[in-house]
Design an enzyme around this catalytic site. Structure first.
Site, PDB file in Angstrom:
ATOM      1  N   GLU A  34     -20.516 -52.353  -5.051  1.00  0.00           N
ATOM      2  CA  GLU A  34     -19.831 -52.008  -4.129  1.00  0.00           C
ATOM      3  C   GLU A  34     -18.658 -52.482  -3.812  1.00  0.00           C
ATOM      4  O   GLU A  34     -18.119 -53.804  -3.313  1.00  0.00           O
ATOM      5  CB  GLU A  34     -20.957 -51.590  -2.937  1.00  0.00           C
ATOM      6  CG  GLU A  34     -20.248 -50.671  -1.529  1.00  0.00           C
ATOM      7  CD  GLU A  34     -20.804 -51.489  -0.227  1.00  0.00           C
ATOM      8  OE1 GLU A  34     -20.675 -50.742   0.911  1.00  0.00           O
ATOM      9  OE2 GLU A  34     -21.325 -52.357  -0.695  1.00  0.00           O
TER      10      GLU A  34
ATOM     11  N   HIS B  29     -24.087 -42.801   2.283  1.00  0.00           N
ATOM     12  CA  HIS B  29     -24.951 -43.352   3.494  1.00  0.00           C
ATOM     13  C   HIS B  29     -23.922 -44.230   4.540  1.00  0.00           C
ATOM     14  O   HIS B  29     -24.498 -44.020   5.898  1.00  0.00           O
ATOM     15  CB  HIS B  29     -25.934 -44.162   3.836  1.00  0.00           C
ATOM     16  CG  HIS B  29     -25.670 -45.591   3.146  1.00  0.00           C
ATOM     17  ND1 HIS B  29     -25.275 -45.598   1.812  1.00  0.00           N
ATOM     18  CD2 HIS B  29     -26.145 -46.968   3.373  1.00  0.00           C
ATOM     19  CE1 HIS B  29     -25.362 -47.165   1.617  1.00  0.00           C
ATOM     20  NE2 HIS B  29     -25.333 -48.155   2.143  1.00  0.00           N
ATOM     21  N   ASP B  30     -22.646 -44.348   3.951  1.00  0.00           N
ATOM     22  CA  ASP B  30     -22.020 -45.570   5.247  1.00  0.00           C
ATOM     23  C   ASP B  30     -20.556 -44.533   5.684  1.00  0.00           C
ATOM     24  O   ASP B  30     -19.782 -44.581   6.572  1.00  0.00           O
ATOM     25  CB  ASP B  30     -21.202 -46.210   4.627  1.00  0.00           C
ATOM     26  CG  ASP B  30     -22.616 -47.965   4.599  1.00  0.00           C
ATOM     27  OD1 ASP B  30     -23.229 -47.304   5.175  1.00  0.00           O
ATOM     28  OD2 ASP B  30     -21.867 -48.326   3.421  1.00  0.00           O
TER      29      ASP B  30
ATOM     30  N   ASP C  86     -31.221 -50.635  -5.520  1.00  0.00           N
ATOM     31  CA  ASP C  86     -29.934 -51.627  -4.364  1.00  0.00           C
ATOM     32  C   ASP C  86     -30.810 -52.846  -3.691  1.00  0.00           C
ATOM     33  O   ASP C  86     -31.276 -53.842  -4.072  1.00  0.00           O
ATOM     34  CB  ASP C  86     -30.049 -51.096  -3.374  1.00  0.00           C
ATOM     35  CG  ASP C  86     -28.094 -50.995  -2.267  1.00  0.00           C
ATOM     36  OD1 ASP C  86     -27.870 -52.223  -2.352  1.00  0.00           O
ATOM     37  OD2 ASP C  86     -28.844 -49.671  -1.578  1.00  0.00           O
TER      38      ASP C  86
ATOM     39  N   ASP D 103     -24.759 -54.228  -3.200  1.00  0.00           N
ATOM     40  CA  ASP D 103     -24.545 -55.065  -1.949  1.00  0.00           C
ATOM     41  C   ASP D 103     -23.266 -55.335  -1.880  1.00  0.00           C
ATOM     42  O   ASP D 103     -23.564 -56.494  -2.878  1.00  0.00           O
ATOM     43  CB  ASP D 103     -25.586 -54.120  -0.858  1.00  0.00           C
ATOM     44  CG  ASP D 103     -25.358 -53.733   0.625  1.00  0.00           C
ATOM     45  OD1 ASP D 103     -24.780 -53.266   0.847  1.00  0.00           O
ATOM     46  OD2 ASP D 103     -24.790 -55.609   1.167  1.00  0.00           O
TER      47      ASP D 103
END
Ligand code: TEU
Ligand code: CA
Length: 583
Positions: free
Chosen positions: A269, A343-344, A99, A211
């Site tokens: 993302e 994960h969100d 990440d 990200d």
């Protein structure tokens, strides 16, 4: 599109390390836990892992607030453990994608520690500062604090600006106040980021998931956004998402770093990104990114107030239209990613499926996998999806850990929503739905830890766990494994285009994957809880009569099935070729 790249054929798995597997009993998943499960992942059919942040961090946002990009957080292990993980992955021909969180860092990062002390410090210009509304110069020490520069809201509630008394300025934070945004207009910032990227690539990682990378450039005028329903701070991505400068920064990053590692892959993302804009990030001629995560399909059940509004009923033709837009839009122009959660996000099986009752939960999880992961693009499985893990409903807010959830709850209750109603929203929408520990077995704490887990397990772990879902022939794991291996075994799953065969049908998703040489496979799913029938296209009826079933749920040994009258959540993947023949 030219030659097929490894990442176009790879099956990806996303790991949220804190919740994957704890090997030292401190209740926190760790790098050794990942290494221990590599054979599990390999057997599932996984080629590459996207690992959420494991860098040193004060954990205001569980690692998305990085204090030191060059260190592994001690709770996850050491750099030695990281090198060992990479070596063990190499030995299994698996790739690691890290990440990259560079829209912001932690306020405890050395850069910010220096930056906040004095306007003359060279690091001051690493961040985005403003003296306050309508001011060009910082106001005199001791004078009242001026209002915020504008009405931008932080993603985690409240203003996106935080006052810093030492310099008499505000700094911008699109996320928490412990996540100051980096100033990408400063070339020194960019060079420091590139250097850090090279450090990780030189270690042998295969690429980066980036990200909120489409937020890195902000409108230098920092204008107010139009007010909405009397809100003091307003969310509006117009002035920081997908700006032209972002593309320039990514092209520079490609020139200076990524092009030097021709095998590496990147995935950005991209919230708030329509397909035309998406193409501009991934078109190979533009030399920016390999793929993006788009979010349009995850908004289909959002209430009118957005994510933290109660979900509304979703509409299958609309969902299919969204998926089609991306399949057709990127066809020949760039590469898609396929995914249903991360994960969100609340768990997709709890959003689109039925989770009470083992049989329907299993069928729902399989129907969702077949609907989304067999289109064109690289599939990403988020940990736990392969066993059909569901949302959790903790009885009180103290069981929740996520900053976004806790801030939502606090604000909602202080705005007058009852605690029980706010908790209900949390049950359906919290990011912690995806962050409860991985359920490995029916043993204590699901086999995740021998200690006290940092967040409780979903109490359904004695029923839903890897052991049960992989041992039983109708288990979700069994199906995912077949699906992922099937995808790898025929290039049609990588290269074939995707044609929607039932765009208007309210219950059925049906598509054909076609190659230029005429070869084809079909995917048919009844993504609903009712029986349904439909007008089967002739070519598909033919394929069904003379060809073979590559994957099905339920299987014919479980229940009698047909292609014309589909059972709830039924899946059929059909090849026109008789079984045993190779394409
Ligand atoms: O998420 C970006 C983001 O916009 C989400 O926080 C979003 O607000 C919501 O959770 C999903 O609807 C990324 C990371 O994935 C997330 O975990 C981080 O909290 C965030 O960036 C900040 O780094
Ligand atoms: Ca641990």
């Amino acid at each position: 599109m030219g030659m097929t790249q490894w990442w176009q054929q790879a099956n990806f798995y996303q790991i949220y390390p804190r919740s994957f597997l704890d090997t030292n009993g401190d209740g926190i998943g760790d790098l050794k836990g990942i290494t221990r499960k590599l054979d599990y992942l390999k057997d599932l059919g996984i080629d590459a892992i996207w690992l959420c942040p494991v860098y040193d961090s004060p954990n205001d946002d569980n690692g998305y607030d990085i204090r030191d990009y060059y260190r592994v957080h001690q709770e996850f292990g050491s750099m030695k453990d990281m090198d060992h993980l990479i070596a063990e992955m190499n030995a299994r021909n698996m790739k690691l994608v890290m990440d990259l969180v560079v829209n912001h860092c932690s306020d405890e990062h050395e850069w910010f520690q220096k930056a906040r002390v004095s306007r003359d410090d060279p690091y001051h210009d690493y961040f985005i500062w403003h003296p306050g509304r309508n001011l060009d110069e910082p106001s005199a020490p001791g004078s009242p604090i001026p209002p915020e520069p504008n009405n931008w809201a932080s993603h985690f509630r409240g203003s996106a600006w935080e006052w810093n008394e030492a310099t008499r300025e505000y700094y911008l934070h699109l996320f928490s106040r412990k996540q100051p945004d980096l100033n990408w207009e400063n070339p020194a910032v960019r060079q420091d980021i590139y250097k850090m990227m090279r450090f990780w690539l030189d270690k042998g990682i295969a690429g980066f998931r980036m990200d909120v990378i489409n937020y890195i450039s902000k409108d230098p005028d920092l204008p107010d956004v139009p007010a909405r329903d009397g809100q003091r701070y307003v969310h509006d991505s117009r002035y920081y998402a997908n700006r032209e400068r972002t593309h320039e920064h990514l092209q520079e990053m490609h020139r200076e770093v990524l092009s030097k590692y021709p095998e590496c892959m990147t995935i950005g993302e991209m919230h708030q990104t329509p397909v035309d804009e998406g193409i501009r990030y991934v078109h190979p001629d533009r030399r920016e990114l390999s793929m993006i995560f788009q979010f349009e399909h995850l908004g289909i059940d959002n209430g009118p107030g957005g994510k933290y509004d109660l979900p509304v009923s979703w509409d299958l033709p609309r969902l299919k239209q969204t998926l089609r837009t991306w399949q057709e839009g990127l066809s020949g122009k760039g590469w898609n990613s396929l995914y249903t959660g991360n994960h969100d996000q609340p768990r997709m099986v709890s959003r689109l499926g039925v989770t009470d009752g083992k049989k329907m939960r299993r069928r729902s999880a399989k129907a969702i996998a077949a609907s989304f992961l067999l289109m064109q693009g690289s599939p990403f499985v988020y940990q736990g999806e392969e066993i059909g893990m569901t949302n959790v409903a903790f009885p009180d807010i103290d069981s929740y850990r996520d900053i976004e959830t806790l801030n939502y709850y606090r604000e909602a209750v202080s705005n007058g929503l009852s605690e029980s109603k706010a908790l209900r929203v949390v049950h359906l929408r919290s990011r912690d739905n995806a962050r409860t520990p991985m359920q490995w077995s029916p043993d204590a704490h699901g086999g995740f830890t021998t200690g006290v887990p940092w967040i409780s397990l979903n109490p359904n772990y004695p029923d839903i766990n890897v052991r049960n879902e992989s041992r039983e022939s109708d288990g979700v794991h069994t199906f995912y494994r077949s699906l992922l291996h099937m995808r790898r075994n025929d290039p049609i799953w990588t290269q074939g285009t995707c044609e929607d065969l039932a765009p208007e049908h309210p219950q059925i998703i049906a598509y054909a994957r076609r190659m230029e040489d005429g070869s084809v496979v079909y995917v048919v799913v009844n993504l609903s809880t009712r029986d349904t029938s439909w007008d089967v296209p002739a070519e598909l009826a033919d394929a069904c009569a003379n060809g073979s079933v590559l994957l099905a749920s339920p299987t014919s040994s479980e229940e009698e099935t047909s292609l014309t009258k589909l059972l709830p959540m039924q899946v059929m993947v059909i090849s026109p070729l008789p079984s045993g023949s190779t394409s």
